[in-house]
Motif scaffolding. Structure first.
Motif, PDB file in Angstrom:
ATOM      1  N   UNK A  22       0.885  -1.258   0.091  1.00  0.00           N
ATOM      2  CA  UNK A  22       0.132  -0.067  -0.053  1.00  0.00           C
ATOM      3  C   UNK A  22       0.797   1.315  -0.047  1.00  0.00           C
ATOM      4  N   UNK A  23       1.924   1.287   0.899  1.00  0.00           N
ATOM      5  CA  UNK A  23       2.767   2.413   0.700  1.00  0.00           C
ATOM      6  C   UNK A  23       3.593   2.663  -0.701  1.00  0.00           C
ATOM      7  N   UNK A  24       3.492   1.719  -1.495  1.00  0.00           N
ATOM      8  CA  UNK A  24       3.843   1.877  -3.008  1.00  0.00           C
ATOM      9  C   UNK A  24       3.234   3.008  -3.516  1.00  0.00           C
ATOM     10  N   UNK A  25       1.789   2.942  -2.884  1.00  0.00           N
ATOM     11  CA  UNK A  25       1.083   3.982  -3.558  1.00  0.00           C
ATOM     12  C   UNK A  25       1.185   5.375  -3.033  1.00  0.00           C
ATOM     13  N   UNK A  26       1.931   5.548  -1.915  1.00  0.00           N
ATOM     14  CA  UNK A  26       2.349   6.756  -1.381  1.00  0.00           C
ATOM     15  C   UNK A  26       3.573   7.245  -2.305  1.00  0.00           C
ATOM     16  N   UNK A  27       4.417   6.463  -2.897  1.00  0.00           N
ATOM     17  CA  UNK A  27       5.433   6.728  -3.684  1.00  0.00           C
ATOM     18  C   UNK A  27       4.712   7.623  -5.047  1.00  0.00           C
ATOM     19  N   UNK A  28       3.645   7.059  -5.601  1.00  0.00           N
ATOM     20  CA  UNK A  28       2.870   7.444  -6.642  1.00  0.00           C
ATOM     21  C   UNK A  28       2.356   8.877  -6.189  1.00  0.00           C
ATOM     22  N   UNK A  29       1.767   9.019  -5.170  1.00  0.00           N
ATOM     23  CA  UNK A  29       1.336  10.327  -4.681  1.00  0.00           C
ATOM     24  C   UNK A  29       2.485  11.518  -4.538  1.00  0.00           C
ATOM     25  N   UNK A  30       3.688  10.768  -3.862  1.00  0.00           N
ATOM     26  CA  UNK A  30       4.631  11.847  -3.757  1.00  0.00           C
ATOM     27  C   UNK A  30       5.043  12.422  -5.377  1.00  0.00           C
ATOM     28  N   UNK A  31       4.942  11.585  -6.087  1.00  0.00           N
ATOM     29  CA  UNK A  31       5.585  11.843  -7.538  1.00  0.00           C
ATOM     30  C   UNK A  31       4.678  13.133  -7.977  1.00  0.00           C
ATOM     31  N   UNK A  32       3.256  12.558  -7.938  1.00  0.00           N
ATOM     32  CA  UNK A  32       2.269  13.517  -8.400  1.00  0.00           C
ATOM     33  C   UNK A  32       2.383  14.968  -7.786  1.00  0.00           C
ATOM     34  N   UNK A  33       2.605  14.642  -6.034  1.00  0.00           N
ATOM     35  CA  UNK A  33       2.433  16.031  -5.547  1.00  0.00           C
ATOM     36  C   UNK A  33       3.483  17.023  -5.741  1.00  0.00           C
ATOM     37  N   UNK A  34       4.722  16.402  -5.941  1.00  0.00           N
ATOM     38  CA  UNK A  34       6.037  17.060  -6.126  1.00  0.00           C
ATOM     39  C   UNK A  34       6.452  17.351  -7.769  1.00  0.00           C
ATOM     40  N   UNK A  35       5.482  16.769  -8.644  1.00  0.00           N
ATOM     41  CA  UNK A  35       6.030  16.859  -9.825  1.00  0.00           C
ATOM     42  C   UNK A  35       5.917  18.304 -10.681  1.00  0.00           C
ATOM     43  N   UNK A  36       4.909  19.106 -10.078  1.00  0.00           N
ATOM     44  CA  UNK A  36       4.925  20.504 -10.781  1.00  0.00           C
ATOM     45  C   UNK A  36       6.028  21.378 -10.174  1.00  0.00           C
ATOM     46  N   UNK A  37       6.653  21.253  -9.068  1.00  0.00           N
ATOM     47  CA  UNK A  37       7.437  21.984  -8.306  1.00  0.00           C
ATOM     48  C   UNK A  37       9.072  21.433  -8.161  1.00  0.00           C
ATOM     49  N   UNK A  38       8.977  20.094  -8.621  1.00  0.00           N
ATOM     50  CA  UNK A  38      10.342  19.443  -8.312  1.00  0.00           C
ATOM     51  C   UNK A  38      10.916  18.542  -9.389  1.00  0.00           C
ATOM     52  N   UNK A  39      10.197  17.515  -9.781  1.00  0.00           N
ATOM     53  CA  UNK A  39      10.521  16.719 -10.813  1.00  0.00           C
ATOM     54  C   UNK A  39      10.386  17.232 -12.066  1.00  0.00           C
TER      55      UNK A  39
END
Length: 245
Positions: A22-39
């Motif tokens: 389930x915490x793998x899903x947290x990785x996906x959320x992290x990428x989505x959340x930080x995509x505009x300002x980081x990745x």
């Protein structure tokens, strides 16, 4: 009848050894959340992040990595490896807390603005909750029911900053911190309350998630109402003026 009841109770238990998936899903959320300002900045050539941000991102990623790997090792009966990797948490968590402090201090930039004290609750919340839950997990390392719940609780802490950024920067038509945080908090409370309801008949460790919810609610009250007081404002001023970043 007793055997049947026991089977029902076992069926209702949360399979904590599956939490890593389930915490793998947290990785996906992290990428989505930080995509505009980081990745995304690394793709358009505008990445100019400071060392504090990279340090914080690395420590947060390592902690989430532990939350993914450790339950999977338990599920696969790799207990010796689980214990060895678990020792890394004694290093990663303090470094994560330091990274939060340094990043916030750098963002303040030595400026003692109005409302500084109230603005610190957001970071203090994460530090306090993850520290309390980790302490509970370590104190109860031989009680899998409490240990597993407390470690999962440390992972829930990461939902707010990651999902919140995604909602504020991507979902909402215009960035709105309070609205985005409110939506995120509602989702988190729904998750935690669902866990509490699912565990209502368990006899061991079911107090962990209610405690988590109470601490979240206390800090969110302070954040949404921008509560502060002279002593806390003095601390905020002292913190902002420290020569650490």
């Amino acid at each position: 009848m007793e055997d049947s009841s026991a089977k029902v109770n076992r069926a209702k238990k949360i399979r904590f050894e599956k939490s890593g998936y389930y915490f793998i899903g947290l990785v996906a959320i992290m990428i989505l959340g930080f995509w505009p300002t980081y990745f995304s900045k690394y793709f358009d050539g505008t990445a100019n992040f400071n060392l504090y941000f990279h340090f914080h991102f690395m420590m947060a990623s390592l902690w989430i990595g532990l939350l993914i790997v450790q339950p999977i090792l338990i599920k696969k009966k790799k207990l010796a490896i689980h214990k060895q990797i678990g020792k890394l948490s004694f290093i990663i968590l303090p470094l994560f807390i330091i990274s939060v402090i340094l990043l916030k201090h750098h963002q303040i930039g030595g400026k003692v603005a109005q409302g500084l004290g109230a603005s610190l609750w957001l970071q203090l919340k994460d530090i306090i909750i993850i520290s309390v839950m980790y302490t509970i997990a370590i104190v109860n390392k031989n009680n899998i029911q409490i240990h597993a719940r407390a470690m999962i609780a440390t992972g829930i802490v990461f939902i707010e900053p990651t999902l919140g950024r995604f909602i504020i920067l991507t979902v909402l038509s215009e960035p709105n911190f309070i609205l985005g945080l409110g939506i995120t908090v509602a989702i988190m409370y729904t998750l935690i309350i669902s866990l509490i309801i699912m565990e209502r008949k368990q006899t061991s460790g079911r107090w962990v998630f209610p405690l988590l919810l109470l601490i979240f609610m206390a800090f969110h009250y302070l954040i949404f109402n921008q509560v502060s007081f002279p002593l806390w404002d003095s601390f905020a001023k002292w913190f902002a003026e420290l020569p650490i970043t």
